[in-house]
Structure formats: structure tokens, C-alpha cells
Design a protein around this motif. Structure first.
Motif, PDB file in Angstrom:
ATOM      1  N   TYR A  76       0.850  -1.205   0.000  1.00 33.79           N
ATOM      2  CA  TYR A  76       0.000   0.000   0.000  1.00 33.79           C
ATOM      3  C   TYR A  76       0.884   1.253   0.000  1.00 33.79           C
ATOM      4  O   TYR A  76       1.870   1.331   0.746  1.00 33.79           O
ATOM      5  CB  TYR A  76      -0.908   0.004   1.230  1.00 33.79           C
ATOM      6  N   GLN A  77       0.505   2.237  -0.795  1.00 32.36           N
ATOM      7  CA  GLN A  77       1.261   3.484  -0.876  1.00 32.36           C
ATOM      8  C   GLN A  77       0.452   4.626  -0.251  1.00 32.36           C
ATOM      9  O   GLN A  77      -0.645   4.931  -0.707  1.00 32.36           O
ATOM     10  CB  GLN A  77       1.575   3.830  -2.340  1.00 32.36           C
ATOM     11  N   LEU A  78       0.987   5.200   0.820  1.00 29.57           N
ATOM     12  CA  LEU A  78       0.320   6.352   1.444  1.00 29.57           C
ATOM     13  C   LEU A  78       0.361   7.541   0.494  1.00 29.57           C
ATOM     14  O   LEU A  78       1.341   7.750  -0.218  1.00 29.57           O
ATOM     15  CB  LEU A  78       1.017   6.718   2.758  1.00 29.57           C
ATOM     16  N   SER A  79      -0.725   8.351   0.525  1.00 33.19           N
ATOM     17  CA  SER A  79      -0.763   9.543  -0.332  1.00 33.19           C
ATOM     18  C   SER A  79      -1.586  10.629   0.351  1.00 33.19           C
ATOM     19  O   SER A  79      -2.160  10.409   1.430  1.00 33.19           O
ATOM     20  CB  SER A  79      -1.401   9.207  -1.682  1.00 33.19           C
ATOM     21  N   GLU A  80      -1.665  11.775  -0.294  1.00 34.93           N
ATOM     22  CA  GLU A  80      -2.438  12.890   0.272  1.00 34.93           C
ATOM     23  C   GLU A  80      -3.923  12.560   0.362  1.00 34.93           C
ATOM     24  O   GLU A  80      -4.649  13.186   1.144  1.00 34.93           O
ATOM     25  CB  GLU A  80      -2.210  14.167  -0.552  1.00 34.93           C
ATOM     26  N   ASP A  81      -4.378  11.572  -0.397  1.00 33.39           N
ATOM     27  CA  ASP A  81      -5.792  11.148  -0.310  1.00 33.39           C
ATOM     28  C   ASP A  81      -6.109  10.559   1.056  1.00 33.39           C
ATOM     29  O   ASP A  81      -7.268  10.512   1.463  1.00 33.39           O
ATOM     30  CB  ASP A  81      -6.106  10.101  -1.392  1.00 33.39           C
ATOM     31  N   ASP A  82      -5.090  10.100   1.763  1.00 34.94           N
ATOM     32  CA  ASP A  82      -5.312   9.503   3.088  1.00 34.94           C
ATOM     33  C   ASP A  82      -5.384  10.548   4.203  1.00 34.94           C
ATOM     34  O   ASP A  82      -5.712  10.216   5.347  1.00 34.94           O
ATOM     35  CB  ASP A  82      -4.170   8.524   3.424  1.00 34.94           C
ATOM     36  N   LEU A  83      -5.053  11.799   3.881  1.00 35.80           N
ATOM     37  CA  LEU A  83      -4.928  12.809   4.933  1.00 35.80           C
ATOM     38  C   LEU A  83      -6.297  13.239   5.481  1.00 35.80           C
ATOM     39  O   LEU A  83      -7.232  13.504   4.732  1.00 35.80           O
ATOM     40  CB  LEU A  83      -4.184  14.040   4.411  1.00 35.80           C
ATOM     41  N   ILE A  84      -6.373  13.297   6.793  1.00 35.88           N
ATOM     42  CA  ILE A  84      -7.550  13.809   7.503  1.00 35.88           C
ATOM     43  C   ILE A  84      -7.228  15.236   7.924  1.00 35.88           C
ATOM     44  O   ILE A  84      -6.163  15.485   8.498  1.00 35.88           O
ATOM     45  CB  ILE A  84      -7.861  12.937   8.737  1.00 35.88           C
ATOM     46  N   ASN A  85      -8.137  16.161   7.668  1.00 38.87           N
ATOM     47  CA  ASN A  85      -7.877  17.577   7.941  1.00 38.87           C
ATOM     48  C   ASN A  85      -6.602  18.060   7.258  1.00 38.87           C
ATOM     49  O   ASN A  85      -5.928  18.976   7.741  1.00 38.87           O
ATOM     50  CB  ASN A  85      -7.786  17.843   9.454  1.00 38.87           C
ATOM     51  N   GLY A  86      -6.272  17.400   6.141  1.00 32.66           N
ATOM     52  CA  GLY A  86      -5.115  17.832   5.362  1.00 32.66           C
ATOM     53  C   GLY A  86      -3.775  17.518   5.972  1.00 32.66           C
ATOM     54  O   GLY A  86      -2.732  17.883   5.426  1.00 32.66           O
ATOM     55  N   LYS A  87      -3.758  16.794   7.132  1.00 37.10           N
ATOM     56  CA  LYS A  87      -2.446  16.590   7.768  1.00 37.10           C
ATOM     57  C   LYS A  87      -2.288  15.323   8.600  1.00 37.10           C
ATOM     58  O   LYS A  87      -1.179  15.032   9.053  1.00 37.10           O
ATOM     59  CB  LYS A  87      -2.070  17.811   8.602  1.00 37.10           C
ATOM     60  N   TYR A  88      -3.338  14.543   8.826  1.00 34.68           N
ATOM     61  CA  TYR A  88      -3.214  13.388   9.730  1.00 34.68           C
ATOM     62  C   TYR A  88      -3.558  12.074   9.028  1.00 34.68           C
ATOM     63  O   TYR A  88      -4.469  12.026   8.193  1.00 34.68           O
ATOM     64  CB  TYR A  88      -4.147  13.543  10.937  1.00 34.68           C
ATOM     65  N   ILE A  89      -2.850  11.028   9.408  1.00 30.83           N
ATOM     66  CA  ILE A  89      -3.183   9.665   8.982  1.00 30.83           C
ATOM     67  C   ILE A  89      -3.200   8.795  10.237  1.00 30.83           C
ATOM     68  O   ILE A  89      -2.291   8.861  11.068  1.00 30.83           O
ATOM     69  CB  ILE A  89      -2.139   9.106   7.981  1.00 30.83           C
ATOM     70  N   ILE A  90      -4.236   7.963  10.355  1.00 34.61           N
ATOM     71  CA  ILE A  90      -4.346   7.083  11.526  1.00 34.61           C
ATOM     72  C   ILE A  90      -3.898   5.687  11.124  1.00 34.61           C
ATOM     73  O   ILE A  90      -4.389   5.114  10.142  1.00 34.61           O
ATOM     74  CB  ILE A  90      -5.805   7.008  12.035  1.00 34.61           C
ATOM     75  N   LEU A  91      -2.943   5.146  11.861  1.00 36.21           N
ATOM     76  CA  LEU A  91      -2.485   3.773  11.655  1.00 36.21           C
ATOM     77  C   LEU A  91      -2.916   2.914  12.834  1.00 36.21           C
ATOM     78  O   LEU A  91      -2.880   3.374  13.983  1.00 36.21           O
ATOM     79  CB  LEU A  91      -0.965   3.722  11.537  1.00 36.21           C
ATOM     80  N   ASN A  92      -3.336   1.707  12.551  1.00 33.12           N
ATOM     81  CA  ASN A  92      -3.649   0.755  13.620  1.00 33.12           C
ATOM     82  C   ASN A  92      -2.878  -0.536  13.392  1.00 33.12           C
ATOM     83  O   ASN A  92      -2.768  -1.027  12.264  1.00 33.12           O
ATOM     84  CB  ASN A  92      -5.138   0.414  13.645  1.00 33.12           C
ATOM     85  N   LYS A  93      -2.336  -1.063  14.497  1.00 38.00           N
ATOM     86  CA  LYS A  93      -1.811  -2.429  14.462  1.00 38.00           C
ATOM     87  C   LYS A  93      -2.654  -3.226  15.445  1.00 38.00           C
ATOM     88  O   LYS A  93      -2.618  -2.979  16.658  1.00 38.00           O
ATOM     89  CB  LYS A  93      -0.346  -2.463  14.884  1.00 38.00           C
ATOM     90  N   GLY A  94      -3.477  -4.110  14.909  1.00 38.50           N
ATOM     91  CA  GLY A  94      -4.422  -4.822  15.764  1.00 38.50           C
ATOM     92  C   GLY A  94      -5.491  -3.870  16.283  1.00 38.50           C
ATOM     93  O   GLY A  94      -5.674  -2.768  15.766  1.00 38.50           O
ATOM     94  N   LYS A  95      -6.188  -4.285  17.324  1.00 41.52           N
ATOM     95  CA  LYS A  95      -7.296  -3.471  17.851  1.00 41.52           C
ATOM     96  C   LYS A  95      -6.820  -2.437  18.856  1.00 41.52           C
ATOM     97  O   LYS A  95      -7.463  -1.421  19.050  1.00 41.52           O
ATOM     98  CB  LYS A  95      -8.339  -4.386  18.524  1.00 41.52           C
TER      99      LYS A  95
END
Length: 430
Positions: free
Chosen positions: A402-421
Motif C-alpha cells: 500500500y502506498q500512502l498519499s495525500e488522499d489519506d490525509l484527515i484535515n489535510g495533515k493526519y493519517i491514523i495507523l492501527n496495528k491490531g485493535k
């Protein structure tokens, strides 16, 4: 039409003490009562909500409420329940705080309409500032004995052997100043009742004594219990300190969460004290809650009523949405509707790493999890988590390619990553 104010307070659990004759006095005609508020901050906090609700119910029962901002007493400090003196403020700061407090009170009280019982805001600095010390001790001080003042709990507690600091003369005179407020409002505004928390009984009765001795009249005292929490912790405090009514000090989301996290026992008490719901409505809510307590229907209704009243319907809906967002099936679109402040509130305490936009465009998932952010201890741990399908970007599962991009940005600046729950991380793009 006059409604029975004392009766209304009693079923809500909001009466601690009333002076004999107060209920009859209130049922005879429209009366005026006041509650004092400390203006040492430009916001009230939820510890002030009980006296605010006293005034609001008073007005709803057909009587006239006065909110007294203690500009003069704020320059002294009230010893009740305090172990030390408070910081004293200048007049400009006090005036600013007064205006801010009135705006908050206007959510509960009608100051604007031309009905006879519209609320009024007064500041005791306005009548105390011209009072010379000699005039005060001549016109007020001579009517109250030192023995009478020393018998008050607020004084006894401060000059007991437990307190090493003792009590200044300034604080000792506080009850005379507050007592004079009552006398002044009795004379000028026909105000015959003072209300407050149970810790104010001594100060209030000094006022009724002055009205009797100087004003040759009759004043009444009504106090409410101090709110306590069933687990013994202090009401009105969160991990970050006071829970304020000002959205800039305590966000609507955190405010909503405070009430949502109440225990069943506390919520059942709070919904009577902090809402205008009727006795029948509350019984129905409690009964429904008891059938399915895991759904927390009582807490949800309490949080809705009080957040809407203190802030707005929009703020409540936003806070509710934010509270449910982590479990939302449409998380990716829902999360993007939150403003940045609410987003940061929801993810407070979650580890963050900063990257540039250039780094983001070049970063693979291994880098996002380990090499560039150090969220995971090693690249091999990141690779293993991705192979186990345990990694999500904005709550959607991703693979190593998977390639992170600006489409993933929340409020233009944040990305949330989860490992497990249980493991959540935030990449902030700067």
C-alpha cells in the motif's frame, strides 16, 4: 403564575437547608433571590452549575433571579472550603470576566425579555468601591459581634490548629462584605432570598442577620448540597483539571465525555440536578436504562441535555459523532467531517510522528510503521504485522504494497495507523 420552587428542588435532591418560612414566603408573590459567582476566571466551571440551576428553576417558577458577580469579594477571597487566599484581580480583568460569565449564564437565564421576572446581573464592586473603611466598620461592622463571626465553620476551620497559615483579617471580614451584599440587594432590589452551596450557609445567615438588625426586615437562606461522586473522587474535575463551560478551555467533546462517563448511580442523581426534564421523563429514562444498562441510555441522555444547554445542539451532535466514530462502519468519511480540535481530542495521548509531504510520497508501509516513525520496534515486526493482516490505514486494512498519499490525509495533515485493535498511531504531515 407562581409554582412551588421548594417542592421542585426537593424531588430533584437540590435542597440542603432552608430557613423556616421560606417556602410560604415564596408562594405568596413573585420574589427575588440572588446567587454569588466568583469572577476570578473568565469562565464558570461545572462546579458552578448547581447554583446556576437554582437560579434557572427560580425563574421558571415565576420569580426574579439576580446573578451577583463578586467583583469586590473577588478582590478579597472567600475562606469557605479554601486552605489559602486566592490571587487578587484588577478592575479591568474583573469587568472582562463579568461579561464572559454573563454570556454563559444567558444559556440558562432570560436576561433579555421585558417580563417582570427577567434575570439581572449585578456586581458588588459597584456599591463597595465608594465605601470607605471607616464607613464600613461604622455602618456594618458594629452590628455583628466578633463572637458571632468566630462561630462560623469557615472561620473555625481556618484558625484551628490544623491550619498553619491561620487567616488574614481581609478574609475574616469576607462574611461581613457578603452579608452587606444581601442587605444592599434587600434595600435596593427587594431581594429577600440568598441561595448557594451548603458551605455558604454561614455567610448567607450573616446577611439575614444584617437585614434583621439594620434593615428591620426578614431575609431567607436556601442552600443546596455539594455534589459528590459515588467513587469518592471530586466532582467537576477531570485528569486535565476543572471541567469548564468555555469551549476554549474544555472542548464540547471533552465536556460531553465527562457526563457520558458517569457511573449509573451518579448519572441518576445528575439528570435530576442538571437538566430541566420532568420527574416523569426522568423516571421513564431510568427505567429504560435499567432494562439495558450496557447501552448507557441514561448517561447518553444526560450528556445530550447538558451539552446542548451549555454549548449548542450542533456541538452536542459533533461530540456524539466523535464519540461513536471509532466504531463507525463509515469511519473514513465520518472522520473527515470532524474539525481538527475535535479530532485531536478524540486521539489525545495517541503517539504521533511528523513527516514532510515529500517523505510521505516516498514512504512505504514498512517506513510508516517502523523505519520512519519508530511506532514499531523494527522493520521485521512491521513486515510481520502486515503479513498477518493486522495493519489498517484510517481503519481500512492494508498490505505491504500500500502506498500512502495525500488522499489519506484527515484535515489535510493526519493519517491514523492501527496495528491490531489496541495499538493506534498518528502520522502528522507538516
Amino acid at each position: 403564575m407562581i409554582k412551588n420552587f421548594v417542592e421542585e428542588l426537593q424531588w430533584r435532591g437540590m435542597i440542603h437547608d432552608t430557613m423556616p418560612g421560606a417556602e410560604d414566603h415564596l408562594m405568596e408573590a413573585m420574589r427575588s433571590a440572588y446567587v454569588g459567582f466568583d469572577p476570578t476566571a473568565d469562565s464558570l466551571h461545572i462546579g458552578n452549575l448547581v447554583p446556576i440551576m437554582l437560579l434557572a428553576h427560580f425563574q421558571r417558577c415565576g420569580h426574579k433571579p439576580f446573578a451577583l458577580v463578586g467583583g469586590a469579594t473577588g478582590m478579597i477571597g472567600d475562606p469557605s472550603g479554601k486552605s489559602s487566599e486566592r490571587n487578587l484581580l484588577d478592575e479591568k480583568t474583573l469587568r472582562h470576566n463579568q461579561d464572559a460569565i454573563k454570556n454563559q449564564l444567558a444559556h440558562f437565564l432570560d436576561f433579555e425579555s421585558d417580563v417582570p421576572n427577567s434575570a439581572e446581573l449585578v456586581n458588588n464592586y459597584d456599591w463597595m468601591k465608594e465605601f470607605s473603611f471607616l464607613e464600613f466598620i461604622r455602618d456594618v461592622g458594629k452590628h455583628i459581634t466578633v463572637n458571632y463571626m468566630m462561630a462560623k465553620d469557615s472561620v473555625k476551620n481556618r484558625i484551628s490548629s490544623e491550619s498553619s497559615d491561620g487567616m488574614s483579617f481581609t478574609e475574616f471580614t469576607y462574611q461581613l462584605v457578603q452579608g452587606y451584599d444581601f442587605l444592599h440587594l434587600y434595600r435596593e432590589n427587594n431581594c429577600s432570598i440568598q441561595m448557594g452551596g451548603s458551605d455558604q450557609w454561614g455567610n448567607i445567615t450573616t446577611g439575614t442577620e444584617l437585614i434583621r438588625r439594620v434593615g428591620k426586615g426578614k431575609g431567607f437562606a436556601i442552600t443546596c448540597p455539594l455534589i459528590t461522586k459515588s467513587d469518592g473522587s471530586k466532582f467537576g474535575k477531570s485528569e486535565g483539571g476543572n471541567v469548564w463551560l468555555d469551549a476554549d478551555r474544555t472542548s464540547p467533546y471533552k465536556f460531553y465525555q465527562y457526563w457520558l462517563n458517569s457511573s449509573d448511580e451518579d448519572a441518576e442523581k445528575y439528570i435530576k440536578v442538571f437538566t430541566f426534564l420532568t420527574e416523569e421523563e426522568i423516571k421513564s429514562i431510568v427505567n429504560t436504562h435499567q432494562e439495558a444498562p450496557h447501552q448507557r441510555g441514561l448517561q447518553k441522555r444526560l450528556a445530550e441535555e447538558i451539552t446542548t444547554m451549555v454549548h449548542s445542539k450542533y456541538d452536542f451532535e459533533n461530540a456524539e459523532k466523535a464519540s461513536n466514530i471509532l466504531f463507525s462502519k463509515t469511519f473514513k468519511t465520518d472522520i473527515k467531517t470532524l474539525d481538527e480540535k475535535t479530532f485531536l481530542d478524540v486521539f489525545e495521548g495517541v503517539p504521533q510522528a511528523e513527516v514532510s509531504k515529500d517523505e510521505l510520497s516516498e514512504m512505504n508501509m514498512i517506513g510508516a510503521l517502523a523505519a520512519k516513525t519508530n511506532f514499531l520496534a523494527s522493520n521485521s515486526e512491521a513486515r510481520r504485522a502486515l503479513k498477518e493482516n493486522a495493519v489498517a490505514v484510517n481503519k481500512e486494512k492494508v498490505k505491504e504494497d500500500y502506498q500512502l498519499s495525500e488522499d489519506d490525509l484527515i484535515n489535510g495533515k493526519y493519517i491514523i495507523l492501527n496495528k491490531g485493535k489496541k495499538n493506534t498511531y498518528i502520522i502528522k504531515v507538516v
